[in-house]
Design a protein around this motif. Structure first.
Motif, PDB file in Angstrom:
ATOM      1  N   LEU A 133     -20.742 -30.209 -32.907  1.00 31.21           N
ATOM      2  CA  LEU A 133     -19.473 -31.192 -32.649  1.00 31.21           C
ATOM      3  C   LEU A 133     -19.544 -32.195 -31.517  1.00 31.21           C
ATOM      4  CD1 LEU A 133     -16.873 -28.034 -32.841  1.00 31.21           C
ATOM      5  CD2 LEU A 133     -17.455 -29.814 -34.544  1.00 31.21           C
ATOM      6  N   THR A 134     -20.943 -32.184 -31.042  1.00 31.55           N
ATOM      7  CA  THR A 134     -21.136 -33.157 -29.861  1.00 31.55           C
ATOM      8  C   THR A 134     -21.747 -34.363 -30.069  1.00 31.55           C
ATOM      9  OG1 THR A 134     -23.240 -32.071 -29.501  1.00 31.55           O
ATOM     10  CG2 THR A 134     -21.798 -30.952 -28.470  1.00 31.55           C
ATOM     11  N   GLY A 135     -21.521 -35.305 -29.326  1.00 35.31           N
ATOM     12  CA  GLY A 135     -21.852 -36.851 -29.379  1.00 35.31           C
ATOM     13  C   GLY A 135     -23.354 -36.866 -28.947  1.00 35.31           C
ATOM     14  N   ARG A 136     -23.758 -37.952 -28.457  1.00 31.16           N
ATOM     15  CA  ARG A 136     -24.990 -38.191 -27.854  1.00 31.16           C
ATOM     16  C   ARG A 136     -25.406 -37.725 -26.558  1.00 31.16           C
ATOM     17  NH1 ARG A 136     -25.569 -44.342 -29.400  1.00 31.16           N
ATOM     18  NH2 ARG A 136     -24.521 -44.052 -31.363  1.00 31.16           N
ATOM     19  N   ASN A 137     -24.266 -37.649 -25.956  1.00 36.26           N
ATOM     20  CA  ASN A 137     -24.499 -37.134 -24.321  1.00 36.26           C
ATOM     21  C   ASN A 137     -24.265 -35.430 -24.361  1.00 36.26           C
ATOM     22  OD1 ASN A 137     -21.545 -36.807 -24.856  1.00 36.26           O
ATOM     23  ND2 ASN A 137     -20.974 -38.174 -23.104  1.00 36.26           N
ATOM     24  N   GLY A 138     -23.971 -34.901 -25.392  1.00 37.62           N
ATOM     25  CA  GLY A 138     -23.949 -33.393 -25.342  1.00 37.62           C
ATOM     26  C   GLY A 138     -22.240 -32.996 -25.095  1.00 37.62           C
ATOM     27  N   SER A 139     -21.506 -33.911 -24.668  1.00 42.81           N
ATOM     28  CA  SER A 139     -19.933 -33.535 -24.574  1.00 42.81           C
ATOM     29  C   SER A 139     -19.224 -33.511 -26.106  1.00 42.81           C
ATOM     30  CB  SER A 139     -19.378 -34.228 -23.759  1.00 42.81           C
ATOM     31  OG  SER A 139     -19.208 -35.695 -24.381  1.00 42.81           O
ATOM     32  N   MET A 140     -18.355 -32.914 -26.272  1.00 42.60           N
ATOM     33  CA  MET A 140     -17.373 -32.817 -27.595  1.00 42.60           C
ATOM     34  C   MET A 140     -17.298 -34.057 -28.023  1.00 42.60           C
ATOM     35  SD  MET A 140     -14.388 -30.426 -28.609  1.00 42.60           S
ATOM     36  CE  MET A 140     -15.294 -28.742 -28.078  1.00 42.60           C
ATOM     37  N   HIS A 141     -17.507 -34.634 -29.214  1.00 41.17           N
ATOM     38  CA  HIS A 141     -17.001 -35.642 -29.811  1.00 41.17           C
ATOM     39  C   HIS A 141     -15.663 -36.062 -29.574  1.00 41.17           C
ATOM     40  CE1 HIS A 141     -17.107 -38.989 -32.651  1.00 41.17           C
ATOM     41  NE2 HIS A 141     -18.349 -39.145 -32.426  1.00 41.17           N
ATOM     42  N   ARG A 142     -15.475 -37.445 -29.381  1.00 39.44           N
ATOM     43  CA  ARG A 142     -13.942 -37.691 -29.153  1.00 39.44           C
ATOM     44  C   ARG A 142     -13.222 -37.735 -30.590  1.00 39.44           C
ATOM     45  NH1 ARG A 142     -13.527 -43.098 -25.179  1.00 39.44           N
ATOM     46  NH2 ARG A 142     -14.063 -41.851 -23.435  1.00 39.44           N
ATOM     47  N   GLY A 143     -13.769 -37.744 -31.771  1.00 43.47           N
ATOM     48  CA  GLY A 143     -13.201 -37.727 -33.247  1.00 43.47           C
ATOM     49  C   GLY A 143     -12.712 -36.140 -33.176  1.00 43.47           C
ATOM     50  N   VAL A 144     -13.686 -35.243 -32.622  1.00 42.18           N
ATOM     51  CA  VAL A 144     -13.271 -33.860 -32.693  1.00 42.18           C
ATOM     52  C   VAL A 144     -11.923 -33.568 -31.870  1.00 42.18           C
ATOM     53  CG1 VAL A 144     -13.881 -31.503 -32.212  1.00 42.18           C
ATOM     54  CG2 VAL A 144     -15.549 -32.863 -33.304  1.00 42.18           C
ATOM     55  N   ILE A 145     -11.942 -34.305 -30.831  1.00 41.22           N
ATOM     56  CA  ILE A 145     -10.693 -34.126 -30.023  1.00 41.22           C
ATOM     57  C   ILE A 145      -9.501 -34.756 -30.621  1.00 41.22           C
ATOM     58  CG2 ILE A 145      -9.614 -34.657 -27.764  1.00 41.22           C
ATOM     59  CD1 ILE A 145     -12.601 -34.327 -26.520  1.00 41.22           C
ATOM     60  N   VAL A 146      -9.648 -35.954 -31.271  1.00 36.56           N
ATOM     61  CA  VAL A 146      -8.253 -36.689 -31.732  1.00 36.56           C
ATOM     62  C   VAL A 146      -8.046 -35.700 -33.135  1.00 36.56           C
ATOM     63  CG1 VAL A 146      -7.890 -38.634 -33.308  1.00 36.56           C
ATOM     64  CG2 VAL A 146      -9.116 -38.899 -31.224  1.00 36.56           C
ATOM     65  N   THR A 147      -8.986 -35.159 -33.970  1.00 34.00           N
ATOM     66  CA  THR A 147      -8.515 -34.310 -34.973  1.00 34.00           C
ATOM     67  C   THR A 147      -7.754 -32.952 -34.197  1.00 34.00           C
ATOM     68  OG1 THR A 147     -10.605 -34.819 -36.267  1.00 34.00           O
ATOM     69  CG2 THR A 147      -9.504 -32.752 -36.758  1.00 34.00           C
ATOM     70  N   LEU A 148      -8.210 -32.413 -33.285  1.00 38.33           N
ATOM     71  CA  LEU A 148      -7.553 -31.531 -32.752  1.00 38.33           C
ATOM     72  C   LEU A 148      -6.002 -31.780 -32.198  1.00 38.33           C
ATOM     73  CD1 LEU A 148      -7.905 -28.270 -31.631  1.00 38.33           C
ATOM     74  CD2 LEU A 148      -8.336 -29.308 -29.336  1.00 38.33           C
ATOM     75  N   LEU A 149      -6.063 -32.854 -31.475  1.00 41.52           N
ATOM     76  CA  LEU A 149      -4.797 -33.194 -31.169  1.00 41.52           C
ATOM     77  C   LEU A 149      -3.775 -33.650 -32.334  1.00 41.52           C
ATOM     78  CD1 LEU A 149      -5.835 -35.611 -28.119  1.00 41.52           C
ATOM     79  CD2 LEU A 149      -4.366 -33.465 -28.090  1.00 41.52           C
ATOM     80  N   ASP A 150      -4.249 -34.242 -33.475  1.00 44.03           N
ATOM     81  CA  ASP A 150      -3.458 -34.679 -34.408  1.00 44.03           C
ATOM     82  C   ASP A 150      -2.998 -33.467 -35.058  1.00 44.03           C
ATOM     83  OD1 ASP A 150      -2.372 -36.616 -36.461  1.00 44.03           O
ATOM     84  OD2 ASP A 150      -4.037 -36.140 -37.727  1.00 44.03           O
ATOM     85  N   THR A 151      -3.746 -32.677 -35.442  1.00 44.09           N
ATOM     86  CA  THR A 151      -3.424 -31.211 -36.154  1.00 44.09           C
ATOM     87  C   THR A 151      -2.274 -30.480 -35.139  1.00 44.09           C
ATOM     88  OG1 THR A 151      -5.660 -31.384 -37.049  1.00 44.09           O
ATOM     89  CG2 THR A 151      -4.408 -29.123 -37.111  1.00 44.09           C
ATOM     90  N   ASN A 152      -2.367 -30.467 -33.849  1.00 48.54           N
ATOM     91  CA  ASN A 152      -1.410 -29.817 -33.068  1.00 48.54           C
ATOM     92  C   ASN A 152      -0.238 -30.671 -33.026  1.00 48.54           C
ATOM     93  OD1 ASN A 152      -1.050 -27.718 -31.735  1.00 48.54           O
ATOM     94  ND2 ASN A 152      -1.864 -28.338 -29.506  1.00 48.54           N
ATOM     95  N   CYS A 153      -0.347 -31.904 -33.222  1.00 52.17           N
ATOM     96  CA  CYS A 153       0.954 -32.402 -33.469  1.00 52.17           C
ATOM     97  C   CYS A 153       1.822 -32.169 -34.481  1.00 52.17           C
ATOM     98  CB  CYS A 153       0.887 -33.925 -33.347  1.00 52.17           C
ATOM     99  SG  CYS A 153       0.241 -34.668 -31.949  1.00 52.17           S
ATOM    100  N   GLY A 154       1.077 -31.808 -35.724  1.00 55.28           N
ATOM    101  CA  GLY A 154       1.887 -31.471 -36.794  1.00 55.28           C
ATOM    102  C   GLY A 154       2.250 -29.847 -36.709  1.00 55.28           C
ATOM    103  N   LEU A 155       1.618 -29.182 -36.045  1.00 53.00           N
ATOM    104  CA  LEU A 155       1.797 -27.888 -35.837  1.00 53.00           C
ATOM    105  C   LEU A 155       2.996 -27.726 -34.868  1.00 53.00           C
ATOM    106  CD1 LEU A 155       1.277 -24.850 -36.324  1.00 53.00           C
ATOM    107  CD2 LEU A 155      -0.283 -24.781 -34.615  1.00 53.00           C
ATOM    108  N   ALA A 156       3.029 -28.647 -33.637  1.00 53.47           N
ATOM    109  CA  ALA A 156       4.208 -28.475 -33.120  1.00 53.47           C
ATOM    110  C   ALA A 156       5.431 -29.039 -33.699  1.00 53.47           C
ATOM    111  CB  ALA A 156       3.881 -29.491 -31.753  1.00 53.47           C
ATOM    112  N   ILE A 157       5.450 -30.136 -34.577  1.00 52.86           N
ATOM    113  CA  ILE A 157       6.419 -30.512 -35.494  1.00 52.86           C
ATOM    114  C   ILE A 157       7.056 -29.363 -36.213  1.00 52.86           C
ATOM    115  CG2 ILE A 157       7.208 -32.095 -37.397  1.00 52.86           C
ATOM    116  CD1 ILE A 157       5.197 -33.972 -35.857  1.00 52.86           C
TER     117      ILE A 157
END
Length: 141
Positions: free
Chosen positions: A38-62
């Motif tokens: 799930l990491t990018g080139r720098n070893g931290s979590m890829h931003r696309g993974v974080i966007v997916t997590l946030l978007d999905t959690n938006c749905g769950l909150a709704i």
């Protein structure tokens, strides 16, 4: 129902290691553990993974605010990245559905680095409620 749908029984979230921590009254919390794929080139979590997590959690909150899992569709989603996730740390998403008006749900939230509670990103958006897309269930259990 929602916790099991968005939890370990969902193939994508099972693969990503997403855990549903809390669902209550229009608020939802999800966590994703660091995994090398799930990491990018720098070893931290890829931003696309974080966007997916946030978007999905938006749905769950709704769904939590509605009390059921009718079909919704993203109208607008804004994610502002503040910092990179620390390599090896898990990330949590906390989202609130703060209003529903005329079949539009409004959300806001954040992603944080779990080890030090550092703000990684903020999210805000609007979603159409009751779209023609697939429904999931008639009730939130």
């Amino acid at each position: 129902m929602a916790k099991s749908f968005f939890g370990a029984s969902h193939p994508l979230f099972n693969t990503l290691g997403v855990e549903v921590e809390e669902i209550c009254g229009g608020k939802a919390v999800m966590t994703i553990c660091h995994q090398k794929f799930l990491t990018g080139r720098n070893g931290s979590m890829h931003r696309g993974v974080i966007v997916t997590l946030l978007d999905t959690n938006c749905g769950l909150a709704i769904f939590s605010k509605l009390g059921d899992m009718r079909a919704i569709a993203t109208i607008d989603l804004r994610v502002d990245f503040i910092a990179e996730a620390v390599s090896g740390d898990s990330v949590s998403s906390e989202v609130e559905c703060y209003a529903i008006k005329n079949d539009i749900a409004y959300v806001r939230g954040r992603a944080i680095n779990n080890r030090d509670d550092r703000l990684l990103a903020t999210v805000s958006g609007s979603f159409a409620v009751g779209t023609l897309g697939p429904g999931f269930d008639s009730s939130m259990q």
